[in-house]
Scaffold this active site. Structure first.
Site, PDB file in Angstrom:
ATOM      1  N   GLN A  69       6.205  -3.431   9.824  1.00 17.47           N
ATOM      2  CA  GLN A  69       5.333  -4.579   9.977  1.00 17.47           C
ATOM      3  C   GLN A  69       5.545  -5.732   9.916  1.00 17.47           C
ATOM      4  OE1 GLN A  69       0.849  -2.586   9.958  1.00 17.47           O
ATOM      5  NE2 GLN A  69       0.441  -4.043  10.092  1.00 17.47           N
ATOM      6  N   CYS A  76       8.302   3.403  12.113  1.00 16.24           N
ATOM      7  CA  CYS A  76       8.982   3.258  10.154  1.00 16.24           C
ATOM      8  C   CYS A  76      10.537   3.359  10.425  1.00 16.24           C
ATOM      9  CB  CYS A  76       8.049   3.540   9.711  1.00 16.24           C
ATOM     10  SG  CYS A  76       8.516   4.018   7.581  1.00 16.24           S
ATOM     11  N   GLU A  77      11.509   2.046   9.939  1.00 15.85           N
ATOM     12  CA  GLU A  77      12.222   2.702   9.440  1.00 15.85           C
ATOM     13  C   GLU A  77      12.263   3.033   8.512  1.00 15.85           C
ATOM     14  OE1 GLU A  77      14.020  -1.450   7.359  1.00 15.85           O
ATOM     15  OE2 GLU A  77      13.705  -1.693   9.609  1.00 15.85           O
ATOM     16  N   HIS A  78      11.957   3.595   7.702  1.00 17.39           N
ATOM     17  CA  HIS A  78      12.492   4.298   6.213  1.00 17.39           C
ATOM     18  C   HIS A  78      12.443   6.128   6.861  1.00 17.39           C
ATOM     19  CE1 HIS A  78      10.544   0.574   4.981  1.00 17.39           C
ATOM     20  NE2 HIS A  78      11.856   0.852   4.660  1.00 17.39           N
ATOM     21  N   HIS A  79      11.756   6.757   7.785  1.00 19.42           N
ATOM     22  CA  HIS A  79      10.960   7.488   7.618  1.00 19.42           C
ATOM     23  C   HIS A  79      11.247   7.690   9.335  1.00 19.42           C
ATOM     24  CE1 HIS A  79       8.518   6.662   4.103  1.00 19.42           C
ATOM     25  NE2 HIS A  79       9.441   7.815   4.186  1.00 19.42           N
ATOM     26  N   HIS A 131       0.174   3.320  10.036  1.00 21.13           N
ATOM     27  CA  HIS A 131       1.677   4.157   9.938  1.00 21.13           C
ATOM     28  C   HIS A 131       1.484   5.395   9.338  1.00 21.13           C
ATOM     29  CE1 HIS A 131       3.716   0.677   9.441  1.00 21.13           C
ATOM     30  NE2 HIS A 131       2.086  -0.448   9.541  1.00 21.13           N
TER      31      HIS A 131
END
Length: 197
Positions: A124, A83-86, A152
């Site tokens: 995704q 995940c590019e956020h976490h 996720h």
């Protein structure tokens, strides 16, 4: 990112030692001495997709197909992404289909194209579109269909803590978007495959 601005391995290992100290541990203790180097090697593997060109992967095709013009489906392609956020893992499976227009690609190339996009920082929805759009652009088939189903860890092992929850995304192009019967045939193959999990 240009190569002259890319951090060195030593700088990345130093950053991992900083995270270890920040977490409350001692990066100089025996069990953690080699951890920075291991983490860097792991991240090289996790993000190797930045070195792969999905369009180049799909370039070699075969035209001797005896006029085959029906659906080709590769089901249940396992992928691991982040995940590019976490930067938490995304673990899932992909179903990829296309209807050829005079040429086909080796099935391993479809799996490699999925991996080329998965082995990057992702969301995704974007990954689903990237896979479908690239196959459509390179192969120019009658249509492309892609379904991704993934868990996720940014939601299952942290934050909302909802283990066992997965996300499903799809992208339909060409005849898969325009023809409900073709779309339904593909989705039936996806559903049938999931019943055997």
């Amino acid at each position: 990112m240009s190569s002259d601005k890319k951090p060195t391995r030593a700088e990345v290992e130093a950053a991992v030692r900083t995270i270890l100290r920040w977490s409350g541990d001692d990066p100089t203790r025996d069990g953690l001495l080699e951890t920075p180097a291991r983490v860097v090697r792991a991240y090289e593997e996790y993000f190797r997709g930045y070195n792969d060109d999905p369009k180049a992967i799909l370039q070699k095709t075969f035209e001797e197909i005896e006029g085959y013009d029906e659906m080709i489906v590769l089901r249940g392609i396992r992928f691991e992404s982040h995940c590019e956020h976490h930067m938490a893992p995304i673990i899932g499976r992909a179903w990829v289909a296309y209807i050829p227009r005079g040429r086909v690609v080796g099935i391993s190339k479809l799996a490699r194209a999925v991996d080329a996009f998965a082995k990057r920082l992702q969301i995704q929805e974007k990954m689903t579109a990237q896979i479908a759009n690239t196959i459509q652009e390179v192969l120019d088939p009658e249509g492309v269909a892609v379904v991704l189903k993934a868990e996720h860890h940014c939601m299952t092992t942290r934050g909302a803590h909802k283990p066992g929850t997965d996300m499903v995304t799809s992208r339909m192009l060409g005849v898969f978007r325009d023809n409900p019967i073709t779309r339904q045939e593909f989705l039936a193959l996806v559903t049938e495959d999931q019943r055997h999990d």
